[in-house]
Design an enzyme around this catalytic site. Structure first.
Site, PDB file in Angstrom:
ATOM      1  N   VAL A 267      -8.730  18.485  -4.006  1.00 53.50           N
ATOM      2  CA  VAL A 267      -9.789  17.731  -4.697  1.00 53.50           C
ATOM      3  C   VAL A 267     -10.667  16.963  -3.703  1.00 53.50           C
ATOM      4  O   VAL A 267     -11.903  17.036  -3.760  1.00 53.50           O
ATOM      5  CB  VAL A 267      -9.178  16.722  -5.709  1.00 53.50           C
TER       6      VAL A 267
ATOM      7  N   VAL B 108      -6.028  17.534   4.820  1.00 50.82           N
ATOM      8  CA  VAL B 108      -4.719  18.101   4.478  1.00 50.82           C
ATOM      9  C   VAL B 108      -3.713  16.946   4.491  1.00 50.82           C
ATOM     10  O   VAL B 108      -4.015  15.882   5.033  1.00 50.82           O
ATOM     11  CB  VAL B 108      -4.310  19.195   5.498  1.00 50.82           C
TER      12      VAL B 108
ATOM     13  N   ALA C 132      -1.108  14.189   5.390  1.00 52.47           N
ATOM     14  CA  ALA C 132      -0.782  13.590   6.693  1.00 52.47           C
ATOM     15  C   ALA C 132       0.596  14.076   7.142  1.00 52.47           C
ATOM     16  O   ALA C 132       1.432  14.446   6.324  1.00 52.47           O
ATOM     17  CB  ALA C 132      -0.786  12.074   6.566  1.00 52.47           C
TER      18      ALA C 132
ATOM     19  N   SER D  38     -12.212   6.527   2.366  1.00 49.36           N
ATOM     20  CA  SER D  38     -11.757   5.813   1.175  1.00 49.36           C
ATOM     21  C   SER D  38     -12.713   6.001   0.023  1.00 49.36           C
ATOM     22  O   SER D  38     -13.924   6.092   0.208  1.00 49.36           O
ATOM     23  CB  SER D  38     -11.613   4.318   1.466  1.00 49.36           C
ATOM     24  N   GLY D  39     -12.134   5.983  -1.166  1.00 45.69           N
ATOM     25  CA  GLY D  39     -12.956   6.055  -2.379  1.00 45.69           C
ATOM     26  C   GLY D  39     -12.428   7.066  -3.368  1.00 45.69           C
ATOM     27  O   GLY D  39     -13.032   7.272  -4.421  1.00 45.69           O
ATOM     28  N   GLY D  40     -11.294   7.701  -3.021  1.00 50.67           N
ATOM     29  CA  GLY D  40     -10.702   8.662  -3.944  1.00 50.67           C
ATOM     30  C   GLY D  40     -11.605   9.864  -4.149  1.00 50.67           C
ATOM     31  O   GLY D  40     -12.575  10.076  -3.411  1.00 50.67           O
TER      32      GLY D  40
ATOM     33  N   LYS E 267      -8.385   2.143   8.564  1.00 55.68           N
ATOM     34  CA  LYS E 267      -8.088   2.652   7.210  1.00 55.68           C
ATOM     35  C   LYS E 267      -6.706   2.203   6.756  1.00 55.68           C
ATOM     36  O   LYS E 267      -6.493   1.882   5.588  1.00 55.68           O
ATOM     37  CB  LYS E 267      -8.207   4.184   7.181  1.00 55.68           C
TER      38      LYS E 267
ATOM     39  N   HIS F 216      -7.083  -1.271   5.670  1.00 61.28           N
ATOM     40  CA  HIS F 216      -7.800  -1.203   4.379  1.00 61.28           C
ATOM     41  C   HIS F 216      -6.787  -1.002   3.256  1.00 61.28           C
ATOM     42  O   HIS F 216      -6.817  -1.680   2.224  1.00 61.28           O
ATOM     43  CB  HIS F 216      -8.821  -0.055   4.409  1.00 61.28           C
ATOM     44  N   ASN F 217      -5.868  -0.064   3.458  1.00 62.24           N
ATOM     45  CA  ASN F 217      -4.885   0.223   2.416  1.00 62.24           C
ATOM     46  C   ASN F 217      -3.906  -0.926   2.223  1.00 62.24           C
ATOM     47  O   ASN F 217      -3.486  -1.196   1.096  1.00 62.24           O
ATOM     48  CB  ASN F 217      -4.135   1.517   2.741  1.00 62.24           C
TER      49      ASN F 217
ATOM     50  N   GLU G 281      -5.689  -3.195   0.153  1.00 62.58           N
ATOM     51  CA  GLU G 281      -5.727  -2.569  -1.185  1.00 62.58           C
ATOM     52  C   GLU G 281      -4.427  -2.867  -1.951  1.00 62.58           C
ATOM     53  O   GLU G 281      -4.461  -3.277  -3.121  1.00 62.58           O
ATOM     54  CB  GLU G 281      -5.918  -1.056  -0.988  1.00 62.58           C
TER      55      GLU G 281
ATOM     56  N   ARG H 206      17.860 -23.431  17.528  1.00 58.51           N
ATOM     57  CA  ARG H 206      18.025 -22.339  18.494  1.00 58.51           C
ATOM     58  C   ARG H 206      18.632 -22.860  19.800  1.00 58.51           C
ATOM     59  O   ARG H 206      19.486 -22.230  20.428  1.00 58.51           O
ATOM     60  CB  ARG H 206      16.675 -21.668  18.779  1.00 58.51           C
TER      61      ARG H 206
HETATM   62  C1  6PG Z   1      -8.400   5.201  -0.635  1.00 61.21           C
HETATM   63  C2  6PG Z   1      -6.925   5.091  -0.975  1.00 61.21           C
HETATM   64  C3  6PG Z   1      -6.194   6.355  -0.742  1.00 61.21           C
HETATM   65  C4  6PG Z   1      -4.693   6.335  -1.052  1.00 61.21           C
HETATM   66  C5  6PG Z   1      -4.269   5.767  -2.354  1.00 61.21           C
HETATM   67  C6  6PG Z   1      -2.788   5.933  -2.643  1.00 61.21           C
HETATM   68  O1  6PG Z   1      -8.819   4.381   0.166  1.00 61.21           O
HETATM   69  O2  6PG Z   1      -9.093   6.040  -1.194  1.00 61.21           O
HETATM   70  O3  6PG Z   1      -6.344   4.121  -0.169  1.00 61.21           O
HETATM   71  O4  6PG Z   1      -6.349   6.685   0.614  1.00 61.21           O
HETATM   72  O5  6PG Z   1      -4.281   7.633  -1.045  1.00 61.21           O
HETATM   73  O6  6PG Z   1      -4.648   4.497  -2.525  1.00 61.21           O
HETATM   74  O7  6PG Z   1      -1.980   5.058  -1.920  1.00 61.21           O
HETATM   75  P1  6PG Z   1      -0.498   4.779  -2.426  1.00 61.21           P
HETATM   76  O8  6PG Z   1       0.018   6.052  -3.037  1.00 61.21           O
HETATM   77  O9  6PG Z   1       0.293   4.418  -1.224  1.00 61.21           O
HETATM   78  O10 6PG Z   1      -0.598   3.700  -3.439  1.00 61.21           O
END
Ligand code: 6PG
Length: 468
Positions: free
Chosen positions: A14, A75, A77, A129-131, A183, A186-187, A190, A443
């Site tokens: 996708v 593909v 990771a 990023s952005g699905g 990235k 970023h996650n 997220e 300590r």
């Molecule tokens: C993005 C997302 C993406 C990631 C999902 C799932 O920036 O479009 O970060 O890269 O695949 O968020 O992450 P998890 O399965 O670990 O929740």
């Protein structure tokens, strides 16, 4: 294949299919490759007037690309990336470019970067990023790698990326694995923001007894103000979604066990390695782990049977400010981690650029990123986002609300690991004095680990208590 293509993409799932269609929509000749013939056929069904082609024949794919070849991999990771690179490498020419668009772990990217460099091939780790929707309509793209080679992919990436005020949400971020690193963080952010939203949802549901419909309206309203963000926007949509199988709302039918692919955990693990505290991100990873313990949680619920000890009311305004405060803290933790990583791994990251390219396309995009960008624009060397005076004003304004929200949640017995981690991080960070002098004393007491003093230079050790 007669025609030569500007851009090649391997992996027509996708994300791959959508990104390739996006590139073709920008007027570039785009060529896809996938061993799965059905995926090739699916892409070609959408060809229309576009300069677009796809194949399952690797030789045809490679000979169909203009020099230097620009090949993006979308593909899974891990090993698949290595396998695809191994299959390509003997057929590539010096100067060709491979771009890994997946969520690869940054040290894998460094290894691949070095290996390919020995063969004269440029390698870019480039988070996207952005699905699926972002890939199709304009994602945020985070490339890292050789600056000169970037000029070859820059026009394609700038055309395909999301735009905010005409500025593309992509930029060369730094050397080696800089793009994958950014990235990854970023996650991590997220994960933090998602956890915070879920806690606020729980408070609205349990403490304020709000219906899904009322919560949907609140999130919609917040999305028009300072909390405006992709995650707040989709939360409103989720709360408004009816269930196709029952008469209720879909959110109520979804099992409360959150899965994860590991990028949030990597962020936390690496922050620990760097010695940078990111407790909101840590909490969000822990909460996904706690959520997975569904059976034990069910047993514990009947064993403890604790009910709310506090029915105090919280206003929507207070909840909104608590969420905003905690979003800011989460961003601040991630930026701090990247600041340190930039030095440790010699990425030479520019914080303003990161804020700029996160303003659109990506999952953590929000109105606040413009304020964050301004903070780094004003002071590029800003060591910590919370040390910016304008941001400090906002944090101070929201502080009473978050303190109340966390106190009420705790006394009501509602878990708010993310909100409380954010508040406690802030309370620690803003304390010129912390009780860790006592830890140093302990300590030294049990291990003669020594301590420093506040009134004299040097390292000290004390014979504590009574000697045996
Ligand atoms: C993005 C997302 C993406 C990631 C999902 C799932 O920036 O479009 O970060 O890269 O695949 O968020 O992450 P998890 O399965 O670990 O929740």
């Amino acid at each position: 294949m007669q025609e030569k293509y500007d851009f090649g993409l391997i992996g027509l799932g996708v994300m791959g299919k959508n990104f390739l269609l996006n590139v073709a929509d920008q007027g570039f000749a785009a060529l896809g490759f996938d061993l799965n013939k059905e995926k090739v056929a699916e892409l070609l069904e959408e060809k229309e007037e576009r300069k677009l082609m796809a194949t399952s024949d690797q030789a045809a794919f490679l000979s169909g690309l203009k020099s230097p070849r620009k090949i993006m991999l979308l593909v899974p990771a891990g090993k698949v990336v290595d396998d695809v690179i191994a299959a390509l490498r003997p057929h590539l020419d010096r100067g060709d470019i491979i771009i890994d668009g997946g969520n690869s772990f940054f040290t894998d990217t460094d290894r691949r970067f070095e290996e390919l460099k020995n063969h004269g091939i440029h390698f870019f780790g480039s988070g996207i990023s952005g699905g699926a929707k972002g890939a199709r309509k304009g994602p945020s793209i985070m490339p890292g790698g050789d600056q000169m080679a970037y000029t070859h992919i820059q026009p394609i990436f700038e055309a395909a990326a999301a735009k905010v005020n005409g500025e593309p949400c992509v930029d060369h971020l730094g050397n080696g694995s800089a793009g994958n690193y950014v990235k990854m963080v970023h996650n991590g952010i997220e994960y933090g923001m998602m956890q915070l939203i879920s806690e606020v949802y729980d408070l609205m549901k349990q403490q304020m007894k709000m219906s899904n419909e009322a919560m949907e309206s609140a999130f919609k309203e917040w999305n028009k103000r300072e909390l405006a963000s992709f995650l707040v926007e989709i939360t409103a949509e989720i709360l408004g979604q009816k269930d196709g199988l029952t008469n209720g709302d879909l959110v109520d039918q979804i099992l409360d066990k959150a899965k994860q692919k590991g990028t949030g955990k990597w962020t936390s693990q690496n922050a620990m390695d760097l010695g940078i505290p990111v407790p909101t991100i840590d909490a969000s990873v822990s909460m996904r782990e706690i959520s997975a313990l569904k059976e034990m949680r069910m047993q514990a619920e009947s064993l403890y049977g604790i009910t709310s000890l506090n029915n105090e009311y919280l206003s929507l305004e207070e909840i909104q400010e608590a969420l905003y405060f905690s979003f800011i803290i989460t961003y601040a933790q991630g930026m701090h981690q990247m600041r340190e990583a930039s030095d440790s791994y010699e990425y030479a990251l520019d914080m303003e650029t990161i804020a700029k390219i996160w303003r659109g396309g990506c999952i953590i995009r929000s109105a606040f990123l413009e304020d964050m960008r301004k903070a780094y624009q004003k002071e590029p060397k800003l060591s910590h986002l919370l040390l910016d005076a304008t941001i400090a004003d906002v944090v101070k304004r929201c502080y009473p609300a978050v303190t109340k929200v966390v106190s009420v949640a705790i006394t009501a017995g509602i878990p708010v690991l993310g909100l409380s981690a954010s508040l406690n991080y802030f309370n620690s960070f803003r304390s010129g004095r912390l009780p860790l002098n006592l830890i140093q004393a302990q300590r030294d007491h049990f291990g003669a680990h020594t301590y420093e003093r506040i009134d004299q230079e040097g390292v000290f050790h004390t014979h504590w208590g009574i000697d045996d």
